[in-house]
Every structure is written in C-alpha cells, then in structure tokens.
Design a protein around this motif. Structure first.
Motif, PDB file in Angstrom:
ATOM      1  N   GLU A 339      -1.256 -14.112  46.723  1.00 40.53           N
ATOM      2  CA  GLU A 339      -2.014 -12.894  47.020  1.00 40.53           C
ATOM      3  C   GLU A 339      -2.533 -12.179  45.769  1.00 40.53           C
ATOM      4  N   PRO A 340      -1.714 -12.019  44.707  1.00 39.97           N
ATOM      5  CA  PRO A 340      -2.227 -11.271  43.548  1.00 39.97           C
ATOM      6  C   PRO A 340      -3.505 -11.850  42.972  1.00 39.97           C
ATOM      7  N   VAL A 341      -3.554 -13.171  42.824  1.00 38.35           N
ATOM      8  CA  VAL A 341      -4.725 -13.766  42.175  1.00 38.35           C
ATOM      9  C   VAL A 341      -5.905 -13.839  43.139  1.00 38.35           C
ATOM     10  N   ASN A 342      -5.652 -13.980  44.435  1.00 38.99           N
ATOM     11  CA  ASN A 342      -6.757 -13.924  45.403  1.00 38.99           C
ATOM     12  C   ASN A 342      -7.418 -12.553  45.396  1.00 38.99           C
ATOM     13  N   ARG A 343      -6.604 -11.490  45.408  1.00 40.02           N
ATOM     14  CA  ARG A 343      -7.154 -10.137  45.362  1.00 40.02           C
ATOM     15  C   ARG A 343      -7.880  -9.884  44.049  1.00 40.02           C
ATOM     16  N   LEU A 344      -7.298 -10.382  42.958  1.00 40.70           N
ATOM     17  CA  LEU A 344      -7.929 -10.194  41.649  1.00 40.70           C
ATOM     18  C   LEU A 344      -9.290 -10.876  41.595  1.00 40.70           C
ATOM     19  N   TRP A 345      -9.378 -12.100  42.077  1.00 41.20           N
ATOM     20  CA  TRP A 345     -10.639 -12.858  42.022  1.00 41.20           C
ATOM     21  C   TRP A 345     -11.726 -12.125  42.793  1.00 41.20           C
ATOM     22  N   ALA A 346     -11.376 -11.616  43.972  1.00 44.95           N
ATOM     23  CA  ALA A 346     -12.355 -10.879  44.766  1.00 44.95           C
ATOM     24  C   ALA A 346     -12.816  -9.612  44.050  1.00 44.95           C
ATOM     25  N   LYS A 349     -15.068 -10.395  40.947  1.00 48.15           N
ATOM     26  CA  LYS A 349     -16.441 -10.747  41.334  1.00 48.15           C
ATOM     27  C   LYS A 349     -17.220  -9.506  41.776  1.00 48.15           C
ATOM     28  N   ALA A 350     -16.546  -8.629  42.501  1.00 47.60           N
ATOM     29  CA  ALA A 350     -17.225  -7.434  42.998  1.00 47.60           C
ATOM     30  C   ALA A 350     -17.633  -6.500  41.872  1.00 47.60           C
ATOM     31  N   ARG A 351     -16.891  -6.523  40.767  1.00 39.68           N
ATOM     32  CA  ARG A 351     -17.142  -5.573  39.686  1.00 39.68           C
ATOM     33  C   ARG A 351     -17.674  -6.250  38.420  1.00 39.68           C
ATOM     34  N   ASP A 352     -18.045  -7.523  38.554  1.00 39.22           N
ATOM     35  CA  ASP A 352     -18.685  -8.264  37.464  1.00 39.22           C
ATOM     36  C   ASP A 352     -17.798  -8.295  36.217  1.00 39.22           C
ATOM     37  N   VAL A 353     -16.502  -8.579  36.428  1.00 38.09           N
ATOM     38  CA  VAL A 353     -15.543  -8.717  35.328  1.00 38.09           C
ATOM     39  C   VAL A 353     -15.358 -10.193  35.024  1.00 38.09           C
ATOM     40  N   GLN A 354     -15.465 -10.558  33.761  1.00 38.25           N
ATOM     41  CA  GLN A 354     -15.280 -11.953  33.357  1.00 38.25           C
ATOM     42  C   GLN A 354     -13.806 -12.318  33.474  1.00 38.25           C
ATOM     43  N   LEU A 355     -13.509 -13.380  34.199  1.00 41.90           N
ATOM     44  CA  LEU A 355     -12.135 -13.735  34.550  1.00 41.90           C
ATOM     45  C   LEU A 355     -11.859 -15.183  34.197  1.00 41.90           C
ATOM     46  N   ALA A 356     -10.647 -15.447  33.692  1.00 45.94           N
ATOM     47  CA  ALA A 356     -10.140 -16.803  33.535  1.00 45.94           C
ATOM     48  C   ALA A 356      -8.752 -16.849  34.163  1.00 45.94           C
ATOM     49  N   VAL A 357      -8.493 -17.867  34.988  1.00 48.63           N
ATOM     50  CA  VAL A 357      -7.180 -18.026  35.639  1.00 48.63           C
ATOM     51  C   VAL A 357      -6.640 -19.393  35.244  1.00 48.63           C
ATOM     52  N   PRO A 369     -14.483 -19.565  28.064  1.00 45.98           N
ATOM     53  CA  PRO A 369     -13.416 -19.727  29.048  1.00 45.98           C
ATOM     54  C   PRO A 369     -13.831 -20.657  30.178  1.00 45.98           C
ATOM     55  N   PRO A 370     -12.846 -21.316  30.802  1.00 49.30           N
ATOM     56  CA  PRO A 370     -13.169 -22.182  31.937  1.00 49.30           C
ATOM     57  C   PRO A 370     -13.573 -21.351  33.155  1.00 49.30           C
ATOM     58  N   ALA A 371     -14.427 -21.907  33.983  1.00 45.78           N
ATOM     59  CA  ALA A 371     -14.799 -21.241  35.225  1.00 45.78           C
ATOM     60  C   ALA A 371     -13.585 -21.162  36.153  1.00 45.78           C
ATOM     61  N   VAL A 372     -13.496 -20.112  36.922  1.00 40.20           N
ATOM     62  CA  VAL A 372     -12.409 -19.983  37.894  1.00 40.20           C
ATOM     63  C   VAL A 372     -12.662 -20.978  39.020  1.00 40.20           C
ATOM     64  N   ASP A 373     -11.666 -21.831  39.300  1.00 36.82           N
ATOM     65  CA  ASP A 373     -11.858 -22.896  40.290  1.00 36.82           C
ATOM     66  C   ASP A 373     -10.936 -22.786  41.495  1.00 36.82           C
ATOM     67  N   GLY A 374     -10.128 -21.721  41.562  1.00 40.38           N
ATOM     68  CA  GLY A 374      -9.257 -21.557  42.723  1.00 40.38           C
ATOM     69  C   GLY A 374      -8.144 -22.579  42.809  1.00 40.38           C
ATOM     70  N   TRP A 375      -7.675 -23.098  41.686  1.00 41.45           N
ATOM     71  CA  TRP A 375      -6.683 -24.183  41.701  1.00 41.45           C
ATOM     72  C   TRP A 375      -5.433 -23.848  42.497  1.00 41.45           C
ATOM     73  N   TRP A 376      -5.053 -22.574  42.501  1.00 38.39           N
ATOM     74  CA  TRP A 376      -3.807 -22.156  43.158  1.00 38.39           C
ATOM     75  C   TRP A 376      -3.875 -22.265  44.674  1.00 38.39           C
ATOM     76  N   GLN A 377      -5.086 -22.273  45.229  1.00 40.10           N
ATOM     77  CA  GLN A 377      -5.212 -22.266  46.685  1.00 40.10           C
ATOM     78  C   GLN A 377      -4.747 -23.565  47.310  1.00 40.10           C
ATOM     79  N   SER A 378      -4.795 -24.657  46.558  1.00 40.30           N
ATOM     80  CA  SER A 378      -4.361 -25.942  47.101  1.00 40.30           C
ATOM     81  C   SER A 378      -2.859 -26.096  47.145  1.00 40.30           C
ATOM     82  N   VAL A 379      -2.123 -25.185  46.471  1.00 36.07           N
ATOM     83  CA  VAL A 379      -0.641 -25.277  46.481  1.00 36.07           C
ATOM     84  C   VAL A 379      -0.014 -24.045  47.112  1.00 36.07           C
TER      85      VAL A 379
END
Length: 380
Positions: A339-346, A349-357, A369-379
């Motif tokens: 949940e923390p990283v899902n909420r953070l990613w949203a 994106k909404a506030r145009d903040v550059q993010l790396a996970v 930095p690498p593009a955010v790819d949602g790697w955590w969602q598969s686990v």
C-alpha cells in the motif's frame, strides 16, 4: 517387583525427566536471551547527560519535538490488538521480494557523482562525490532486542555486511530497533573504520556496545560535522525514541549530507511537520530525498508520514528525485505490504514528482534514474 513399586519408580523418573527438560528449556531461553540486556543499550550519564541538558530539545528529563505530539491517539471503536491478529490486510508479500546485487559504479566525474543503493527498510548507501555514507544499517533477522521474538525480515539483505565498500560515515537517525541494531553496529565496528554520527544521547548505546569514543560523533539539531570533505548536519524530525520502558531519553533526527556540489536529505522517521519547509529553505534544494513512507496508521499520525504527506515534505524540502524508504522489509503496521508504494506512485504522478522505486540492492544513479515499473505488484 510389585506393580505398585514399579509405578512409583516410573512416576519418580517421569518427574525427574520433566524437571530436567524444564531446566534445559530455561537454560536454552537464558542462552537466547543473553544479549537482550546489552541490546537495550546505555543511558545518559556524566558529560553526555550534561550536554543533553543544554539542548533546546531537552526539558524535564527527556527530549521533545518542536510541537507537542502524541505517539498514539484515541480511535473509538477500534481494537488494534484484534486488528493485528485478525485483520484482513495483506501485510506480507505473497512471493519472494526480488533482490539485486548492486551494479558496479559507472565511471564518472567524482565531482558530480551521486548514487543511492537501497538495501531494504531504512538502510541505504549514499555515494556522493567519491565518498560513501551508510544510513541506519540493520542486517539482523529481527528488529528486536531478542532473536526469538519481534518483527522478522521479509527478505534477506541483498549483500552481506562484509561486502560493503569502505565507508566514510555511518549515520543513525534514532535508537528504535529497526534503525539501530546492536549486532550490525558491532560488525561495522570490526569491519569498517568510519565514524558513527548520531543524535544526542545515542552515543550511550554505542558506548555499551564497545564503539570507541573517537568513532562516536553526537549532534543536536542544526549542528554539523565535517567528515571526508562532506558536511553532515543533523536536522529536525518529529518522532520519539526508546529501546526499553523509558521513552525519549535520546534525540531523533533527520540528516543533510552535503558535498561541494551535491546534496541529499534523509528523513529518518517522522510525522509531517512545518520543519520540512524550514530545512528546505536553509539547506535545499536537494538532488535527492530519501523519504519514509511506510509503517503509518491513523492511530499514530504525528510520528510517521502517510505517503501523500511524504510527497508534501519532499516538495517542502525542494527535493529533486524522490526515493522511498522504510517499507518492504519489516511488517510494522496494519496496512497492506504494497500500500505505501502504491499510494506514493499515484501521488507522485498527480503532482509531477520525479520518483524512483528501486528493488533492494539496486543502485540508482540520481541523474539518470530508472523508470518506475511497478515491480512490487507482482509479489504483493
């Protein structure tokens, strides 16, 4: 032998065996618990206590936040213990967390070099202008004074402690077990020569664990120390401290790591507060911020940030790249693991903040930095 005599002998042997087993169990527990008193750490005394008493953050025998805060707030109708045991949240990943071994640093101009390696939870390595600063290292299986109980790791460290490169400084944000670990400190004491920079009072724990005085640098908020060409400053945070029954006997802090050209901010643990804007005005802008996003709850809103608040803080700090920490490794709250990283990613994106996970162990080049790819969602 009469049946009655045989029964008496069997009962006697049974009592002796149970007694022996009980003694063995007690001895085993004593062996496992032998390090618990030391893991609780030291207490303020002597010159250290006198220095603490002079701090603007210290009064009535304890340290305080800038504004009055409560570690827990009433939540009528909610039973936290019941929720902890029977709650439906998915607080653990369903598959192994993917780990990476840090890639070799790219050949670069050391005057501009800035990379981050996140090892999990709040443990991270800052590589800045050819120097290396380790944050809140915890390599033990549990963040607890005991090897038997307490939150257990959800993934292994991506590298062994003895595989870390030579360090120039080790920073500790506060004395909670998920940020300050006795076994890890002792291993770094033996395997590294870097000094430990800690908030006021935390040096008492290091003293008890055998760290020599010349490797302990204690700072109050707004105090700085020069090490290996870096200026490292302890800055305010909104949290609390304590390793036993006594609370707030040591200070907590965030950190600014500044080289000649690059700057990094690390939150430690903190609720959202006006101090971020003040830190940003005095020390910013920052090339990268390492921000606490996990272990939040509406029952303790003043001492841990919700992900959306972490984005607010990043913007207050005048941050560039946002790298989330304090999630994924230990189950310390009642929210879903992801949940923390899902909420953070949203929110990013909404506030145009550059993010790396990054995955644990992944090296992030701050300027690429690498593009955010949602790697955590598969686990999750």
């Amino acid at each position: 032998m009469a049946p009655a005599e045989r029964t008496d002998i069997e009962r006697s042997l049974g009592r002796r065996m149970r007694g022996t087993a009980g003694l063995a169990a007690l001895a085993g527990l004593a062996w496992v618990a032998r390090d618990v008193p030391a893991a609780l750490g030291g207490r303020l005394a002597g010159a250290r206590a006198e220095r603490a008493a002079r701090s603007p953050q210290f009064r009535d025998g304890t340290f305080h936040n800038q504004a009055g805060t409560r570690t827990m707030v009433a939540d009528p109708g909610r039973n936290l213990l019941r929720e902890l045991i029977f709650g439906k949240q998915k607080r653990r990943p369903t598959a192994p967390v993917p780990l990476l071994r840090p890639s070799a640093p790219q050949a670069a101009d050391t005057a501009d070099e800035l990379t981050i390696v996140w090892y999990g939870h709040a443990s991270a390595l800052i590589e800045i202008e050819g120097r290396r600063v380790l944050l809140d290292p915890v390599w033990s299986e549990r963040c607890s004074p005991s090897g038997l109980v307490g939150p257990r790791r959800l993934h292994e460290p991506p590298v062994r402690l003895d595989e870390l490169p030579p360090l120039d400084a080790i920073l500790i944000s506060h004395d909670h077990y998920d940020h300050l670990d006795m076994a890890t400190v002792r291993a770094l004491l033996a395997g590294q020569s870097a000094p430990f920079l800690v908030p006021l009072g935390v040096g008492a724990h290091l003293d008890r664990w055998g760290v020599p005085a010349d490797r302990i640098i204690e700072l109050d908020w707004a105090e700085s120390h020069q090490v290996a060409g870096l200026e490292i400053t302890a800055t305010a945070a909104q949290h609390f401290s304590g390793r036993g029954l006594r609370r707030d006997g040591t200070l907590w802090s965030s950190w600014v790591v500044a080289g000649a050209r690059r700057k990094v901010f690390y939150t430690g643990d903190s609720g959202y507060f006006a101090g971020y804007a003040a830190i940003g005005a005095e020390h910013g802008p920052f090339d990268v911020t390492l921000m606490q996003i996990g272990a939040y709850d509406r029952a303790w809103p003043s001492i841990h940030m919700f992900p959306e608040e972490a984005v607010n803080a990043h913007l207050d700090l005048r941050g560039g790249l946002f790298i989330p920490v304090h999630w994924a490794t230990f189950n310390l709250a009642l929210h879903d693991w992801s949940e923390p990283v899902n909420r953070l990613w949203a929110e990013a994106k909404a506030r145009d903040v550059q993010l790396a996970v990054p995955r644990p162990g992944e090296r992030v080049v701050v300027d690429d930095p690498p593009a955010v790819d949602g790697w955590w969602q598969s686990v999750a």
